[in-house]
Design an enzyme around this catalytic site. Structure first.
Site, PDB file in Angstrom:
ATOM      1  N   GLU A 199      -6.628   3.903  -5.772  1.00 39.24           N
ATOM      2  CA  GLU A 199      -7.913   4.094  -5.110  1.00 39.24           C
ATOM      3  C   GLU A 199      -8.465   5.431  -5.581  1.00 39.24           C
ATOM      4  OE1 GLU A 199      -9.870   4.529  -0.641  1.00 39.24           O
ATOM      5  OE2 GLU A 199      -7.898   5.326  -1.060  1.00 39.24           O
ATOM      6  N   ASP A 202       0.861  -1.174   0.000  1.00 42.75           N
ATOM      7  CA  ASP A 202       0.000   0.000   0.000  1.00 42.75           C
ATOM      8  C   ASP A 202       0.902   1.231   0.000  1.00 42.75           C
ATOM      9  OD1 ASP A 202      -2.295   1.705   0.530  1.00 42.75           O
ATOM     10  OD2 ASP A 202      -3.221  -0.064   1.408  1.00 42.75           O
ATOM     11  N   HIS A 239     -11.095  -2.777   3.568  1.00 48.44           N
ATOM     12  CA  HIS A 239     -10.980  -2.420   4.979  1.00 48.44           C
ATOM     13  C   HIS A 239     -11.723  -1.131   5.326  1.00 48.44           C
ATOM     14  CE1 HIS A 239      -8.184   0.052   2.839  1.00 48.44           C
ATOM     15  NE2 HIS A 239      -7.992   0.789   3.909  1.00 48.44           N
ATOM     16  N   ASP A 240     -12.274  -0.457   4.343  1.00 54.38           N
ATOM     17  CA  ASP A 240     -13.040   0.771   4.598  1.00 54.38           C
ATOM     18  C   ASP A 240     -14.548   0.547   4.477  1.00 54.38           C
ATOM     19  OD1 ASP A 240     -10.707   2.342   4.876  1.00 54.38           O
ATOM     20  OD2 ASP A 240     -10.615   2.690   2.701  1.00 54.38           O
ATOM     21  N   ASP A 276      -3.045   4.653  -2.374  1.00 52.20           N
ATOM     22  CA  ASP A 276      -4.054   5.229  -1.499  1.00 52.20           C
ATOM     23  C   ASP A 276      -4.522   6.590  -2.031  1.00 52.20           C
ATOM     24  OD1 ASP A 276      -5.303   4.944   1.207  1.00 52.20           O
ATOM     25  OD2 ASP A 276      -4.227   6.823   1.596  1.00 52.20           O
TER      26      ASP A 276
HETATM   27  C1  GLC Z   1      -7.834   5.481   2.081  1.00 53.38           C
HETATM   28  C2  GLC Z   1      -7.653   4.272   2.959  1.00 53.38           C
HETATM   29  C3  GLC Z   1      -8.264   4.562   4.288  1.00 53.38           C
HETATM   30  C4  GLC Z   1      -7.530   5.743   4.885  1.00 53.38           C
HETATM   31  C5  GLC Z   1      -7.510   6.941   3.930  1.00 53.38           C
HETATM   32  C6  GLC Z   1      -6.489   7.952   4.347  1.00 53.38           C
HETATM   33  O1  GLC Z   1      -9.152   5.758   1.813  1.00 53.38           O
HETATM   34  O2  GLC Z   1      -8.188   3.147   2.332  1.00 53.38           O
HETATM   35  O3  GLC Z   1      -8.254   3.467   5.144  1.00 53.38           O
HETATM   36  O4  GLC Z   1      -8.128   6.123   6.091  1.00 53.38           O
HETATM   37  O5  GLC Z   1      -7.180   6.566   2.641  1.00 53.38           O
HETATM   38  O6  GLC Z   1      -5.201   7.484   4.091  1.00 53.38           O
END
Ligand code: GLC
Ligand code: CA
Length: 543
Positions: free
Chosen positions: A245, A102, A319-320, A203
C-alpha cells in the site's frame, strides 16, 4: 487453476478483499469471523477469484479494526482460533484460492508485549523497538501530525520521552533502524508462509523508511534499501505475491517496487486516481468534482508507464474508501448500469484486479448519525473540524461521502434479518438497502452486477490481451466518454464507457466495425451510448 509455483502467476489472477469483521458472522455475536469466511468460500470460488486478501485477523484491541496488532502470531478470539485459520487456508486452497494476509509492519498496538516492555524503562531491550525522543510535556520534538489527527508524538511522563506514531496514539511506530526488530518481523512472516499463506498485502509500506527528525514520513531515504532486505529475507520465496500500500507512489517509484527482477514487491496499490477528486492541498474530506479527462490521463500514465517495466494493481474500492458506485457512478437511478460500467473500465486494463467485498453487488455508501460511526478517523475529523468552527452539516456531508465506514457496513447476503450477515446485533449498522441489494437476489438474476463481475473475471482468463495488451486512450478530450484499446500482435480489445447519465453520440472506430461484442450492460443497439453504457469488443488481428 493457476500454477502458483510459477513466478508472476498473479498477473493472471483476480483477487478479492475480505474485511473479516463485516463479511460473515457465524455465531451471532455481531462480528464477522473466520468460520463465517469459510462458509462463503464456495461463493468466492463461483465468482472466479484466485486469491483473498484478508484484512487483519490478528489479536488486537481493535482501536483501528485490527490494524493495531497486539500479537502477530495469534488470532483475535472473536474472529476464531488458529485452527480455524489453518482450516481457512486449507479449504481455500482446495478451491484454488490463495490466502493473502495483511501485514502491518510499520506499527503495532500499544498493547503488544514489545511496547508494554518498551514502556517499562529506557534500559529495557524492547525500548529500542520503538521510536523515542526526549522532551518535556509541553514541547514535542516537532510539529509532525498523525494521520488520524493530533500530534504524531505522545508523551510518557515516567520516561520523560515521547514516542512516535503516524496513526492513532495506540499504534506506536516500530523502529526499523533496529536490526533485531527487522529480524523479528521476518521470522513472523516465515511463520505464516509455513502455514501456507501465499502472499501478503503490506500496510502503509511507504512510510517504513521515515526520518521523523527531519519531518519525513513517506518515501523516506531508507525505504528502498529496507524493502530490498525485506524481500530478500522474507519474500523471494517461490511464488509469493506481495502488494504494497503506497499512497506516495509515483510512476518511477512504482517501477522500483514492482521491478521484474522481484527485488522488492509484486506490485503496489498507488492512489493517484483516488486523489483526483479532492483539493490538491486539502485532505480527502475536501471534495472537488472528478474531471473525467484527469482520470483518463492518470490511467494512461500508469498503463503505459508500467507496461513491460513493472505491474499495476487495479482497484476502485477498499476498506478505507467510499463505495465507488456512490462516488463516481450513480447510486440511485443508474446504480446497476453505473456499477457495471465502472467495473468494465477497470477490468479492461493491464494489471491485477482487486474486488472489494460488496463491490460485486454495487453496494453503496451509508449515512449514520455521528455517534454511530465506529471508525476512529471519522470521529477524529468530526471533532477537529467542528472545533475549528466548520458547520457540523458541512462536516457530516464530507463524512457521508468519504468516511471509511461506508465500505465497512456488513456484507449483504440476503433480504433476511441483518442481510444474512448475523443473527445478533451487527457491530456496525447494516445498510438499509439490503432488501434491494444482496447476493441471494443477484445469484438468481443473470443481469445482475454480480453476474457481470463473474463474466468480466472469466473473460480475463480467456483472452491473453487482458494481461498483455498495450493501452491506447481514444477520445482523450471527452469529459463524458472513457474509451481505450488494448492490443497485442494477435488480439485487440475495445473498451467503451459512458460516464454520464445522458445519452451520448458515439461511433465505434472503423477498425472495430466487425469486432465481436464480448460484454455490455445494455442490450446491443446501434448508435448513441445510453446512460452509463459500457461495451467490450474483441477481435483477432490479421497476421
Ligand atoms: C492502512 C490501512 C488502514 C489503517 C492504516 C493504519 O492505510 O488500510 O485501514 O487504518 O493503514 O494501519
Ligand atoms: Ca462472530
Amino acid at each position: 487453476m493457476l500454477d502458483k509455483k510459477k513466478w508472476g502467476w498473479w498477473r493472471d489472477a483476480v483477487f478479492y478483499q475480505v474485511y473479516p469483521k463485516s463479511f460473515q458472522d457465524s455465531n451471532g455475536d455481531g462480528i464477522g469471523d473466520i468460520p463465517g469466511i469459510i462458509s462463503r468460500l464456495d461463493y468466492l470460488q463461483q465468482l472466479g477469484v484466485d486469491g483473498v486478501w484478508l484484512s487483519p485477523v490478528y489479536d488486537s484491541p481493535q482501536v483501528d479494526n485490527g490494524y493495531d496488532i497486539a500479537d502477530y502470531r495469534a488470532i483475535w478470539p472473536p474472529m476464531g482460533t488458529m485452527e480455524d485459520m489453518d482450516r481457512l487456508i486449507a479449504e481455500a486452497r482446495a478451491r484454488g484460492i490463495s490466502i493473502i494476509m495483511d501485514l502491518v509492519l510499520n506499527h503495532t498496538s500499544d498493547q503488544h508485549a514489545w511496547f508494554q516492555r518498551a514502556l517499562q524503562s529506557r534500559d529495557d531491550p524492547y525500548h529500542d523497538y520503538y521510536i523515542w525522543r526526549d522532551g518535556t510535556p509541553d514541547a514535542p520534538p516537532n510539529g509532525l501530525r498523525a494521520s488520524f489527527g493530533g500530534s504524531a508524538w505522545t508523551y510518557v511522563p515516567h520516561l520523560g520521552q515521547y514516542y512516535f506514531h503516524q496513526f492513532a496514539p495506540q499504534q506506536p511506530d516500530l523502529n526499523w533502524d533496529n536490526p533485531t526488530v527487522r529480524r523479528e518481523l521476518y521470522d513472523m512472516i516465515r511463520f505464516w508462509v509455513d502455514k501456507g499463506v501465499e502472499g501478503f498485502r503490506l500496510d502503509v509500506i511507504d512510510v517504513i523508511g521515515k526520518d521523523p527528525d527531519r519531518g519525513v514520513t513517506c518515501n523516506g531515504p531508507k525505504l528502498h534499501p529496507l524493502l530490498d532486505e525485506l524481500s530478500r529475507e522474507a519474500f523471494r520465496e517461490e511464488g509469493l505475491v506481495t502488494v504494497g500500500e503506497a499512497w506516495g507512489a509515483d510512476l518511477e517509484r512504482a517501477k522500483r517496487y514492482s521491478a521484474l527482477d522481484a527485488s522488492e514487491l509484486s506490485m503496489v496499490f498507488q492512489f493517484q486516481h483516488i486523489l483526483l477528486d479532492q483539493l490538491p492541498e486539502g485532505e480527502k474530506w475536501d471534495m472537488v468534482p472528478l474531471r473525467l479527462t484527469a482520470l483518463k490521463r492518470c490511467a494512461e500514465h500508469w498503463q503505459q508507464g508500467l507496461h513491460g517495466q513493472g505491474w499495476n494493481s487495479l482497484f476502485l474500492d477498499n476498506h478505507d474508501l467510499p463505495r465507488i458506485v456512490s462516488r463516481w457512478g450513480d447510486d440511485t437511478t443508474y446504480r446497476v448500469q453505473s456499477a457495471k460500467m465502472l467495473a468494465t473500465m477497470l477490468h479492461g486494463m493491464e494489471g491485477t484486479p482487486y474486488v472489494y467485498q460488496g463491490e460485486e453487488l454495487g453496494m453503496t455508501n451509508i449515512r449514520l448519525p455521528i455517534q454511530a460511526y465506529a471508525d476512529a478517523e471519522t470521529q477524529c475529523v468530526y471533532a477537529e473540524r467542528v472545533a475549528r468552527g466548520d458547520p457540523p452539516e458541512e462536516v457530516m456531508a464530507s463524512i457521508y461521502a468519504r468516511s471509511r465506514d461506508n465500505a465497512r457496513t456488513p456484507m449483504q447476503w440476503s433480504a433476511e434479518k441483518n442481510a444474512g450477515f448475523s443473527q445478533g446485533d451487527p457491530w456496525l449498522p447494516v445498510n438499509p438497502n439490503y432488501r434491494e441489494i444482496n447476493v441471494q437476489d443477484q445469484l438468481a438474476d443473470p443481469n445482475s452486477i454480480l453476474a457481470y463481475y463473474r463474466s468480466l473475471i472469466a473473460l480475463r482468463k480467456r483472452y491473453p490481451v487482458f494481461r498483455d495488451g498495450t493501452f491506447t486512450l481514444l477520445e482523450p478530450e471527452s469529459e463524458k466518454l472513457f474509451v481505450y484499446t488494448r492490443q497485442t500482435d494477435t488480439e485487440q480489445l475495445l473498451v467503451v464507457c459512458n460516464f454520464t447519465g445522458e445519452t451520448v453520440p458515439y461511433e465505434r472506430p472503423a477498425a472495430f466495425a466487425r469486432a465481436e461484442r464480448l460484454l455490455g450492460n445494455y442490450d446491443p443497439a446501434g448508435g448513441a451510448l445510453r446512460p452509463y453504457e459500457a461495451q467490450l469488443y474483441y477481435q483477432r488481428r490479421q497476421a
